[in-house]
Design a protein around this motif. Structure first.
Motif, short mmCIF file in Angstrom:
data_model
loop_
_atom_site.label_atom_id
_atom_site.label_comp_id
_atom_site.label_asym_id
_atom_site.label_seq_id
_atom_site.Cartn_x
_atom_site.Cartn_y
_atom_site.Cartn_z
N SER A 203 0.82 -1.21 0.00
CA SER A 203 0.00 0.00 0.00
C SER A 203 0.86 1.26 0.00
CB SER A 203 -0.93 -0.01 1.22
OG SER A 203 -1.69 1.17 1.27
N GLU A 204 1.94 1.22 0.76
CA GLU A 204 2.81 2.39 0.86
C GLU A 204 3.51 2.72 -0.45
OE1 GLU A 204 5.39 1.40 4.04
OE2 GLU A 204 3.97 2.02 5.62
N GLN A 206 1.99 2.57 -3.42
CA GLN A 206 1.04 3.00 -4.44
C GLN A 206 1.19 4.48 -4.81
OE1 GLN A 206 -3.12 1.50 -4.07
NE2 GLN A 206 -2.36 0.41 -2.31
N GLN A 207 1.17 5.35 -3.79
CA GLN A 207 1.24 6.78 -4.10
C GLN A 207 2.58 7.19 -4.70
OE1 GLN A 207 -1.53 8.78 -3.99
NE2 GLN A 207 -0.16 10.08 -5.21
N MET A 210 2.39 6.29 -8.34
CA MET A 210 1.57 7.21 -9.12
C MET A 210 2.27 8.55 -9.28
SD MET A 210 -1.18 7.29 -10.85
CE MET A 210 -1.81 8.61 -11.88
N ASP A 211 2.95 9.01 -8.25
CA ASP A 211 3.70 10.28 -8.34
C ASP A 211 4.77 10.19 -9.42
OD1 ASP A 211 2.17 11.31 -6.31
OD2 ASP A 211 3.70 11.05 -4.74
N LYS A 293 -7.49 13.12 -0.55
CA LYS A 293 -6.06 12.97 -0.83
C LYS A 293 -5.82 12.10 -2.05
CE LYS A 293 -4.42 13.57 3.94
NZ LYS A 293 -3.71 12.94 5.07
N ARG A 294 -6.82 11.32 -2.43
CA ARG A 294 -6.68 10.46 -3.60
C ARG A 294 -7.11 11.16 -4.89
NH1 ARG A 294 -9.87 5.50 -2.99
NH2 ARG A 294 -8.80 4.94 -4.91
N LYS A 336 -3.81 19.47 -2.18
CA LYS A 336 -4.76 18.42 -2.57
C LYS A 336 -5.50 18.92 -3.81
CE LYS A 336 -7.05 18.03 1.27
NZ LYS A 336 -8.10 17.47 2.17
N GLN A 372 -1.71 17.73 -10.15
CA GLN A 372 -1.46 16.59 -9.26
C GLN A 372 0.00 16.13 -9.32
OE1 GLN A 372 -4.39 13.71 -10.52
NE2 GLN A 372 -5.95 14.49 -9.13
N HIS A 429 -5.86 -0.19 -4.60
CA HIS A 429 -6.29 0.39 -3.33
C HIS A 429 -7.49 -0.38 -2.78
CE1 HIS A 429 -7.00 3.54 -0.33
NE2 HIS A 429 -8.28 3.46 -0.65
#
Length: 514
Positions: A203-204, A206-207, A210-211, A293-294, A336, A372, A429
């Motif tokens: 999970s950690e 994922q962001q 995407m970044d 935040k998503r 955000k 984003q 997610h």
């Protein structure tokens, strides 16, 4: 409280009944903590904490995790000469917290004695009641909502009284079986925790993933760059953003100032409280907490509305439309970003939000992904000024924000690629959420089996728990206190324990004034 139906009830409830074995496995009994002679001792308040290790570690509600473990990563210390301590083998019960957190319980496994706050209660059972078994059972009762049903509500917090705690009924197997249950739980929960850790690690990632995808697409990092993309913008000046540090973009791309490629860039305003209405109204009014935040608008969170007259008069400059891109300029957190959805034909925003409306040279979808992008939004958030604990970004700086602009066909292709990536990560997610739910269900099933007598087999040679009750009653009849388990002698100069407890899992632990 008792049952002869053959099914095993969950522990909990209060009161004393003659039949203490109804519905339980052979050798088990049901009794209140008071009947068992459990010693109940609250801790002490201290407003003089320190983090430098001076004195003794002072355990507080946030040091008991949602999984019933002691966590001393956030260690606070106090200077105290009293003897009110918890020691290895004691049970620590959270007597005061928010209503959903009251009742968290942990077994103390510290080599050295520790102090504890008045929002915690130390429990010491008699010989014949294993502390680990007691802690696990009480924490399971918290997780299934028992303590929420008996608490007292106060202003901003709740508590379980000493009497209610002592009247709490638990199930007690033979001591040998208690130890087998605890050992089996330790073994099985270790596997559950390993799975949870693997899911959390995934999970950690994922962001950050995407970044990385966003920056690679938005800055065209897969193509050869050209300094020509910098020529126009480096001829401009900005009070807050240094355009000369921008990365070069691919051939055919250019950096443009936001106010040159957006038809409008406005921030909102907040009307008088009497003009805002909860749950229903003419025009939806967005606040920062509605920006997820998503990266989407979540209007299910405390929805607020204004009437049409307020929208058309007082707030006419902050109208936003579907397709506008919003980002918050007051935080933390800052930046955000989400697109206004088509759920309503018009919306309005408060003063902590800026709305960007795409002009003819960029698509709303491209503008959304640009804002984003960690690289682009980072240019904006680094200009924030701190005021009274808040960070603020000026509207004028938003208008000077540099925007990478590729040809429209390239924008469309990259947006399609980014949408696919975003959908795939959203699917991951949801998988993570599902796996976390399954892990919680598995924990609860294991705990239910433990306290229903189905986790480990019974041994007919074990001394029945009724013998423990009879012994306690006999001791009380002659005025003696129940025999306590033996504890290691306290050292005269306890050293601070190693603050390397397991990290607190998802969910906020509330800090209370102590």
């Amino acid at each position: 409280m008792t049952t002869d139906s053959g099914t095993v009830p969950e522990p909990g409830g209060s009161g004393v009944e003659e039949d203490v074995t109804g519905g339980l496995p052979v050798g088990w009994v049901r009794a209140t903590l008071g009947e068992l002679g459990v010693e109940v001792q609250p801790g002490f308040a201290s407003g003089k904490h320190n983090r430098d290790g001076t004195g003794i570690l002072h355990l507080r509600p946030m040091n008991v995790t949602r999984h019933g473990m002691l966590d001393t990563l956030d260690a606070r210390y106090v200077v105290d000469d009293s003897d009110r301590r918890v020691e290895r083998g004691d049970v620590l019960f959270n007597n005061t917290n928010s209503p959903v957190l009251v009742g968290k319980t942990a077994w103390v496994d510290s080599v050295e004695p520790l102090a504890f706050s008045n929002h915690m209660t130390r429990l010491r059972g008699p010989e014949g009641l294993d502390g680990r078994f007691l802690a696990a059972q009480l924490h399971h009762m918290w997780s299934t909502g028992y303590f929420k049903s008996i608490l007292n509500n106060h202003v901003n917090q709740a508590s379980v009284s000493r009497k209610a705690l002592l009247d709490t009924v638990i199930v007690v197997p033979p001591l040998a079986e208690q130890c087998r249950i605890v050992a089996k739980l330790d073994d099985l929960l270790a596997h559950v925790e390993a799975g949870e850790a693997a899911v959390e690690a995934a999970s950690e990632k994922q962001q950050p993933l995407m970044d990385s995808i966003l920056d690679r697409c938005i800055l065209g990092l897969r193509h050869e760059s050209s300094n020509e993309s910098l020529a126009d913008i480096q001829a401009r000046s900005s009070r807050k953003i240094n355009y000369r540090t921008l990365r070069a973009l691919p051939v055919g791309w250019v950096w443009r100032v936001a106010q040159d490629v957006c038809s409008s860039i406005v921030c909102g305003s907040t009307p008088q409280a009497s003009l805002m209405h909860a749950d229903a109204g003419d025009i939806p009014f967005l606040k920062v907490y509605n920006i997820s935040k998503r990266g989407f608008i979540d209007f299910t969170v405390r929805p607020t509305f204004v009437d049409r007259e307020t929208h058309e008069k007082n707030l006419k400059r902050s109208k936003v439309l579907p397709g506008d891109v919003l980002t918050n300029i007051v935080g933390p957190p800052l930046g955000k970003t989400a697109v206004v959805p088509a759920d309503h034909s018009e919306w309005n925003i408060n003063q902590a939000i800026v709305a960007f409306r795409a002009g003819p040279n960029i698509s709303p979808e491209w503008l959304r992904f640009v804002l984003q992008s960690p690289y682009v939004i980072g240019l904006l958030t680094r200009t924030a000024r701190a005021t009274a604990g808040q960070f603020n970004i000026a509207l004028s700086t938003c208008r000077e924000l540099p925007i990478p602009v590729p040809p429209r066909n390239v924008q469309d292709a990259l947006c399609q690629e980014l949408e696919i990536s975003a959908e795939q990560l959203a699917g991951l997610h949801e998988n993570v959420r599902s796996l976390n739910g399954e892990a919680l269900e598995l924990r609860n099933a294991l705990m239910h089996a433990a306290f229903a007598g189905t986790l480990v087999p019974q041994d007919p040679d074990d001394e029945p728990a009724s013998v423990l009750l009879d012994r306690i009653r006999a001791q009380r009849a002659v005025g003696a206190k129940p025999a306590r388990r033996k504890r290691a002698p306290r050292k005269t100069s306890p050293a601070a324990p190693d603050p390397s407890g397991r990290p607190v899992p998802s969910g906020t632990q509330e800090a209370l004034p102590l």
